[in-house]
Design a protein around this motif. Structure first.
Motif, PDB file in Angstrom:
ATOM      1  N   ASP A 148      15.159  -9.621  -8.277  1.00 41.75           N
ATOM      2  CA  ASP A 148      15.300  -8.165  -8.294  1.00 41.75           C
ATOM      3  C   ASP A 148      14.270  -7.518  -9.215  1.00 41.75           C
ATOM      4  O   ASP A 148      13.913  -6.354  -9.022  1.00 41.75           O
ATOM      5  CB  ASP A 148      16.718  -7.794  -8.736  1.00 41.75           C
ATOM      6  N   ARG A 149      13.804  -8.274 -10.222  1.00 43.74           N
ATOM      7  CA  ARG A 149      12.792  -7.751 -11.140  1.00 43.74           C
ATOM      8  C   ARG A 149      11.388  -8.210 -10.749  1.00 43.74           C
ATOM      9  O   ARG A 149      10.481  -8.236 -11.572  1.00 43.74           O
ATOM     10  CB  ARG A 149      13.108  -8.185 -12.571  1.00 43.74           C
ATOM     11  N   SER A 150      11.208  -8.545  -9.483  1.00 48.07           N
ATOM     12  CA  SER A 150       9.919  -9.000  -8.966  1.00 48.07           C
ATOM     13  C   SER A 150       9.281  -7.928  -8.097  1.00 48.07           C
ATOM     14  O   SER A 150       9.969  -7.278  -7.309  1.00 48.07           O
ATOM     15  CB  SER A 150      10.102 -10.279  -8.140  1.00 48.07           C
ATOM     16  N   PRO A 151       7.964  -7.738  -8.186  1.00 47.83           N
ATOM     17  CA  PRO A 151       7.293  -6.778  -7.311  1.00 47.83           C
ATOM     18  C   PRO A 151       7.532  -7.055  -5.828  1.00 47.83           C
ATOM     19  O   PRO A 151       7.618  -6.123  -5.025  1.00 47.83           O
ATOM     20  CB  PRO A 151       5.818  -6.947  -7.677  1.00 47.83           C
ATOM     21  N   LEU A 152       7.665  -8.334  -5.475  1.00 51.31           N
ATOM     22  CA  LEU A 152       7.865  -8.683  -4.064  1.00 51.31           C
ATOM     23  C   LEU A 152       9.121  -8.035  -3.502  1.00 51.31           C
ATOM     24  O   LEU A 152       9.151  -7.617  -2.338  1.00 51.31           O
ATOM     25  CB  LEU A 152       7.938 -10.208  -3.922  1.00 51.31           C
ATOM     26  N   SER A 153      10.164  -7.923  -4.329  1.00 46.38           N
ATOM     27  CA  SER A 153      11.424  -7.343  -3.860  1.00 46.38           C
ATOM     28  C   SER A 153      11.365  -5.825  -3.783  1.00 46.38           C
ATOM     29  O   SER A 153      12.250  -5.191  -3.205  1.00 46.38           O
ATOM     30  CB  SER A 153      12.573  -7.766  -4.784  1.00 46.38           C
ATOM     31  N   LYS A 154      10.313  -5.259  -4.365  1.00 48.60           N
ATOM     32  CA  LYS A 154      10.221  -3.795  -4.450  1.00 48.60           C
ATOM     33  C   LYS A 154       9.013  -3.266  -3.682  1.00 48.60           C
ATOM     34  O   LYS A 154       8.555  -2.143  -3.913  1.00 48.60           O
ATOM     35  CB  LYS A 154      10.138  -3.363  -5.914  1.00 48.60           C
ATOM     36  N   ALA A 155       8.496  -4.058  -2.761  1.00 47.07           N
ATOM     37  CA  ALA A 155       7.300  -3.654  -2.027  1.00 47.07           C
ATOM     38  C   ALA A 155       7.496  -2.335  -1.295  1.00 47.07           C
ATOM     39  O   ALA A 155       6.563  -1.530  -1.194  1.00 47.07           O
ATOM     40  CB  ALA A 155       6.901  -4.758  -1.050  1.00 47.07           C
ATOM     41  N   LYS A 156       8.702  -2.109  -0.833  1.00 48.80           N
ATOM     42  CA  LYS A 156       8.975  -0.858  -0.086  1.00 48.80           C
ATOM     43  C   LYS A 156       8.808   0.375  -0.952  1.00 48.80           C
ATOM     44  O   LYS A 156       8.598   1.485  -0.438  1.00 48.80           O
ATOM     45  CB  LYS A 156      10.399  -0.912   0.481  1.00 48.80           C
ATOM     46  N   ASP A 157       8.909   0.211  -2.281  1.00 47.90           N
ATOM     47  CA  ASP A 157       8.815   1.351  -3.191  1.00 47.90           C
ATOM     48  C   ASP A 157       7.385   1.634  -3.632  1.00 47.90           C
ATOM     49  O   ASP A 157       7.145   2.598  -4.373  1.00 47.90           O
ATOM     50  CB  ASP A 157       9.683   1.099  -4.436  1.00 47.90           C
ATOM     51  N   ILE A 158       6.437   0.799  -3.214  1.00 48.96           N
ATOM     52  CA  ILE A 158       5.036   0.998  -3.595  1.00 48.96           C
ATOM     53  C   ILE A 158       4.369   1.908  -2.572  1.00 48.96           C
ATOM     54  O   ILE A 158       4.303   1.591  -1.387  1.00 48.96           O
ATOM     55  CB  ILE A 158       4.298  -0.353  -3.687  1.00 48.96           C
ATOM     56  N   ASN A 159       3.861   3.038  -3.048  1.00 45.89           N
ATOM     57  CA  ASN A 159       3.276   4.031  -2.138  1.00 45.89           C
ATOM     58  C   ASN A 159       1.860   4.424  -2.519  1.00 45.89           C
ATOM     59  O   ASN A 159       1.367   5.470  -2.102  1.00 45.89           O
ATOM     60  CB  ASN A 159       4.164   5.283  -2.096  1.00 45.89           C
ATOM     61  N   VAL A 160       1.201   3.575  -3.327  1.00 40.82           N
ATOM     62  CA  VAL A 160      -0.190   3.838  -3.713  1.00 40.82           C
ATOM     63  C   VAL A 160      -1.022   2.617  -3.336  1.00 40.82           C
ATOM     64  O   VAL A 160      -0.494   1.521  -3.128  1.00 40.82           O
ATOM     65  CB  VAL A 160      -0.300   4.120  -5.229  1.00 40.82           C
ATOM     66  N   PRO A 161      -2.344   2.750  -3.253  1.00 41.87           N
ATOM     67  CA  PRO A 161      -3.200   1.613  -2.891  1.00 41.87           C
ATOM     68  C   PRO A 161      -3.101   0.470  -3.896  1.00 41.87           C
ATOM     69  O   PRO A 161      -3.047   0.687  -5.109  1.00 41.87           O
ATOM     70  CB  PRO A 161      -4.597   2.224  -2.873  1.00 41.87           C
ATOM     71  N   VAL A 162      -3.100  -0.736  -3.359  1.00 43.49           N
ATOM     72  CA  VAL A 162      -2.990  -1.951  -4.163  1.00 43.49           C
ATOM     73  C   VAL A 162      -4.130  -2.895  -3.790  1.00 43.49           C
ATOM     74  O   VAL A 162      -4.434  -3.087  -2.612  1.00 43.49           O
ATOM     75  CB  VAL A 162      -1.635  -2.647  -3.931  1.00 43.49           C
ATOM     76  N   LEU A 163      -4.750  -3.491  -4.805  1.00 44.43           N
ATOM     77  CA  LEU A 163      -5.759  -4.533  -4.609  1.00 44.43           C
ATOM     78  C   LEU A 163      -5.237  -5.824  -5.223  1.00 44.43           C
ATOM     79  O   LEU A 163      -4.882  -5.860  -6.406  1.00 44.43           O
ATOM     80  CB  LEU A 163      -7.082  -4.142  -5.270  1.00 44.43           C
ATOM     81  N   LEU A 164      -5.186  -6.882  -4.419  1.00 37.61           N
ATOM     82  CA  LEU A 164      -4.754  -8.202  -4.865  1.00 37.61           C
ATOM     83  C   LEU A 164      -5.944  -9.156  -4.801  1.00 37.61           C
ATOM     84  O   LEU A 164      -6.664  -9.197  -3.795  1.00 37.61           O
ATOM     85  CB  LEU A 164      -3.636  -8.740  -3.974  1.00 37.61           C
ATOM     86  N   ILE A 165      -6.146  -9.940  -5.870  1.00 39.30           N
ATOM     87  CA  ILE A 165      -7.216 -10.940  -5.920  1.00 39.30           C
ATOM     88  C   ILE A 165      -6.621 -12.224  -6.485  1.00 39.30           C
ATOM     89  O   ILE A 165      -5.917 -12.192  -7.503  1.00 39.30           O
ATOM     90  CB  ILE A 165      -8.394 -10.462  -6.795  1.00 39.30           C
ATOM     91  N   HIS A 166      -6.907 -13.360  -5.834  1.00 38.57           N
ATOM     92  CA  HIS A 166      -6.295 -14.613  -6.295  1.00 38.57           C
ATOM     93  C   HIS A 166      -7.158 -15.799  -5.868  1.00 38.57           C
ATOM     94  O   HIS A 166      -7.694 -15.822  -4.753  1.00 38.57           O
ATOM     95  CB  HIS A 166      -4.896 -14.778  -5.692  1.00 38.57           C
ATOM     96  N   GLY A 167      -7.304 -16.791  -6.753  1.00 34.43           N
ATOM     97  CA  GLY A 167      -7.989 -18.036  -6.423  1.00 34.43           C
ATOM     98  C   GLY A 167      -7.049 -19.002  -5.725  1.00 34.43           C
ATOM     99  O   GLY A 167      -5.894 -19.154  -6.131  1.00 34.43           O
ATOM    100  N   ASP A 168      -7.534 -19.676  -4.688  1.00 36.50           N
ATOM    101  CA  ASP A 168      -6.640 -20.558  -3.929  1.00 36.50           C
ATOM    102  C   ASP A 168      -6.375 -21.891  -4.625  1.00 36.50           C
ATOM    103  O   ASP A 168      -5.529 -22.663  -4.187  1.00 36.50           O
ATOM    104  CB  ASP A 168      -7.158 -20.778  -2.507  1.00 36.50           C
ATOM    105  N   LYS A 169      -7.095 -22.157  -5.740  1.00 36.75           N
ATOM    106  CA  LYS A 169      -6.837 -23.371  -6.527  1.00 36.75           C
ATOM    107  C   LYS A 169      -6.256 -23.013  -7.900  1.00 36.75           C
ATOM    108  O   LYS A 169      -6.391 -23.773  -8.857  1.00 36.75           O
ATOM    109  CB  LYS A 169      -8.121 -24.174  -6.703  1.00 36.75           C
ATOM    110  N   ASP A 170      -5.593 -21.875  -7.982  1.00 38.37           N
ATOM    111  CA  ASP A 170      -4.954 -21.446  -9.226  1.00 38.37           C
ATOM    112  C   ASP A 170      -3.793 -22.382  -9.531  1.00 38.37           C
ATOM    113  O   ASP A 170      -2.875 -22.528  -8.724  1.00 38.37           O
ATOM    114  CB  ASP A 170      -4.451 -20.005  -9.069  1.00 38.37           C
ATOM    115  N   ARG A 171      -3.832 -23.018 -10.710  1.00 39.68           N
ATOM    116  CA  ARG A 171      -2.767 -23.953 -11.096  1.00 39.68           C
ATOM    117  C   ARG A 171      -1.829 -23.356 -12.140  1.00 39.68           C
ATOM    118  O   ARG A 171      -0.929 -24.037 -12.626  1.00 39.68           O
ATOM    119  CB  ARG A 171      -3.384 -25.245 -11.649  1.00 39.68           C
ATOM    120  N   VAL A 172      -2.032 -22.093 -12.494  1.00 38.02           N
ATOM    121  CA  VAL A 172      -1.147 -21.417 -13.445  1.00 38.02           C
ATOM    122  C   VAL A 172      -0.176 -20.519 -12.696  1.00 38.02           C
ATOM    123  O   VAL A 172       1.044 -20.579 -12.893  1.00 38.02           O
ATOM    124  CB  VAL A 172      -1.961 -20.605 -14.474  1.00 38.02           C
ATOM    125  N   VAL A 173      -0.701 -19.654 -11.832  1.00 41.07           N
ATOM    126  CA  VAL A 173       0.101 -18.813 -10.944  1.00 41.07           C
ATOM    127  C   VAL A 173      -0.354 -19.132  -9.524  1.00 41.07           C
ATOM    128  O   VAL A 173      -1.489 -18.831  -9.153  1.00 41.07           O
ATOM    129  CB  VAL A 173      -0.093 -17.308 -11.245  1.00 41.07           C
TER     130      VAL A 173
END
Length: 644
Positions: free
Chosen positions: A566-591
């Motif tokens: 419930d405290r995760s952004p994924l559960s609140k995606a419907k409430d996001i109404n501004v532009p979002v940029l996501l960047i992630h490495g596919d070999k990330d071993r931390v997240v």
């Protein structure tokens, strides 16, 4: 110090002559590239300096090791990497001839993503590169050890060997043994057999294996023994994140005097303990008012005693010995506007390396020679970044909604009035980490592009004492998030931020805070950027199940999975109404990259304005130069589109 001052005056005048004009828009690559020079380390005799240099040619990108002969000024370049197959983490000298290079690379073990580490060696005289552990030595292991870089003791009186902490051996291969490694042929010899739940070992100045650090679930114990194979006795036991913790730091020359880190009046401090004392009385050695002391001991081989403390990356070394207090004071007089760290001495302590930096200076490495009275600049960490065009940073404090004081750092564009500016809110990662009034390449990039930047040490950040740290436990999305929001509203109220031009940007935990910011506050932010950010706390905790720190993760973040989701952004995606940029490495071993992939899918399914960039072979730290530049290019374009 006169000769030092003369050299430095000439250096400063030279630097001033090449300074660029005010308000100049610098190339993106000047900020986004990995450092031009890093990991500077000097051989024991003070004649060779190894450093990691950014490699940037039409044919090759990555990093290369430079070994410079100080007296002849000649260099050799024995090792290079593209920062994808492996990344160099550190370098150190085992002797005047042998350089040890620690590297990491991503792997998968039994379906679980891992980070592997290895040590390679380079002999200057033989011009030979080798693996630290030979094939013959590895035959003694029951499996290939994941972590092969935990050096327990460099054995300064024995140039042929080091002690390494490692698992995969003996009757308890899942726990750490100590082996003696032959630096000439890579063969190994047992020194300390593994014991159940002991995760690390500490030697004394006579190179005996004296202290074992035990962890089971969230309980720690500190054991002491006379030497390897000897009976152990319990010194202290405590729970993770509790105030009674006592961490061994190292020994004095006296085998019975152990330096430890523990809390003093609510803040971490340095003590020493006589192990012959039945009460184990802690004698206070060094503390700071209203601030934690972190770092490592500075030990003088010449004087055979501890002479001070390296109390973290953001303040000068603190010496207790009069001779070295004088040296440090002389450096600070010669370089009064810098924070000056003596990072290393030669074995005879006549030559040394100094790293000088401040909020606008990206870092200068100096070579010091006490006999010659010289202090000479040898490398710039970011050579394209002149302090003349970088922005000032102001240290501020604001109050959170419950009255708690939050320290913050405000950087505003050079030459502009700090009023009604487009603004970046930039919470740090960790979250048990901290920001400071030091050089930050992200912050200076944003300021150079015309944005005000606010960084804050929300509750749970390191360095502010026990109560402040503990206030962040199991607090993701709660008061920690409120602290970020309160800082944003405070910046609007003081007139610095244009309320219609604010973007929240962050990496790792900061990426989580950025996404939660736009999910839980309406009309406060106009966009969000998450780099390697956590989007599902429930998944973050559950994905730790196959790692040894699972119970620690639960105690830090929580184990009420419904509440975590419930405290995760994924559960609140419907409430996001501004532009979002996501960047992630596919070999990330931390997240794991799944966090951003799932967030993108959810936002896209809801027809939300979202962009996603996945960095092939990218890690958590943007270690690859191309990845870092592409990330900054994407962020710059995104901000121009949505804020300016």
């Amino acid at each position: 110090m006169k000769r030092i001052l003369t050299s430095l005056t000439a250096f400063v005048m030279l630097f001033a002559n090449i300074a660029v004009a005010k308000n100049q828009l610098l190339p993106l690559e000047a900020f986004a590239s990995i450092p031009d020079v890093s990991h500077v380390t000097m051989s024991p005799n003070g004649k060779l300096i190894a450093s990691l240099v950014r490699l940037n040619t039409d044919k090759q990108q990555g990093a290369i090791i430079n070994i410079l002969d100080i007296d002849t000024r000649e260099s050799i370049f024995p090792v290079q990497t593209d920062n994808e197959k492996f990344v160099i983490l550190s370098m150190s000298w085992a002797s005047d001839d042998l350089l040890l290079v620690e590297a990491k690379f991503p792997a998968v073990r039994y379906g679980t993503p891992t980070t592997e580490t290895r040590i390679i060696t380079y002999s200057v005289s033989k011009k030979k590169i080798s693996n630290l552990l030979s094939r013959f030595g590895l035959k003694k292991f029951k499996w290939m050890p994941q972590i092969q870089s935990n050096i327990i003791d460099y054995l300064p009186n024995d140039e042929k060997h080091i002690l390494l902490g490692i698992n995969g051996l003996g009757n308890k291969p899942q726990y750490e043994s100590v082996i003696q490694v032959n630096l000439n042929n890579g063969n190994v010899r047992f020194k300390q057999p593994a014991e159940s739940n002991i995760t690390d070992w500490v030697t004394d100045r006579q190179n005996r294996i004296r202290v074992g650090i035990y962890r089971k679930d969230t309980q720690y114990r500190i054991y002491e023994q006379a030497d390897a194979h000897k009976d152990r006795r319990l010194l202290w036991e405590f729970e993770a994140f509790e105030e009674d913790q006592v961490w061994p730091m190292g020994f004095a020359e006296d085998k019975d005097i152990l330096y430890v880190q523990a809390y003093h009046e609510g803040y971490e401090a340095i003590f020493k303990v006589n192990l012959q004392d039945p009460k184990l009385t802690k004698e206070l050695v060094f503390s700071k008012e209203f601030s934690d002391v972190n770092g490592s001991l500075i030990y003088s081989k010449l004087k055979k005693k501890v002479i001070g403390i390296d109390d973290g990356d953001e303040s000068e070394y603190t010496f207790w010995d009069k001779e070295y207090i004088g040296l440090a004071n002389g450096l600070n007089k010669a370089l009064p506007d810098y924070r000056n760290y003596i990072t290393q001495f030669s074995e005879n302590e006549r030559r040394y390396i100094v790293y000088s930096t401040n909020a606008k200076e990206a870092g200068i490495y100096f070579f010091g020679d006490r006999d010659a009275g010289q202090l000479l600049p040898i490398a710039y960490r970011y050579k394209q970044l002149s302090p003349d065009v970088l922005a000032d940073t102001e240290i501020l404090t604001y109050q959170a909604r419950d009255g708690l004081d939050i320290q913050a750092f405000l950087t505003t564009p050079k030459g502009q009035e700090a009023k009604n500016l487009p603004t970046i809110i930039f919470p740090h990662g960790g979250p048990i980490s901290y920001d400071s009034n030091s050089f930050d390449y992200w912050t200076q990039f944003f300021a150079n592009r015309g944005y005000a930047v606010l960084r804050m040490n929300f509750r749970g950040s390191a360095g502010y004492g026990y109560d402040f740290m503990k206030a962040g436990l199991k607090n993701w999305g709660l008061d920690m998030q409120n602290d970020v929001e309160d800082g944003t509203r405070w910046l609007i109220e003081r007139g610095t931020a244009d309320p219609n031009k604010i973007c929240i940007v962050g990496a790792s935990y900061g990426g989580y805070a950025a996404l939660m910011g736009v999910a839980t506050t309406k009309d406060l932010y106009q966009c969000a950027v998450s780099v390697a950010g956590v989007t599902d706390i429930e998944y973050l905790v559950k994905s730790s199940r196959r790692y040894t720190n699972f119970e620690i993760v639960k105690k830090q973040i929580g184990d009420d999975y419904d509440a975590l989701y419930d405290r995760s952004p994924l559960s609140k995606a419907k409430d996001i109404n501004v532009p979002v940029l996501l960047i992630h490495g596919d070999k990330d071993r931390v997240v794991r990259v799944q966090h951003s992939e799932d967030m993108f899918d959810e936002l896209e399914d809801l027809n939300k304005p979202v962009e996603y960039i996945e960095l092939e072979n990218g890690d958590h730290y943007l270690s690859n130069n191309k990845h870092r530049i592409n990330t900054f290019m994407a962020i710059e374009a995104f901000l121009q589109k949505n804020l300016l």
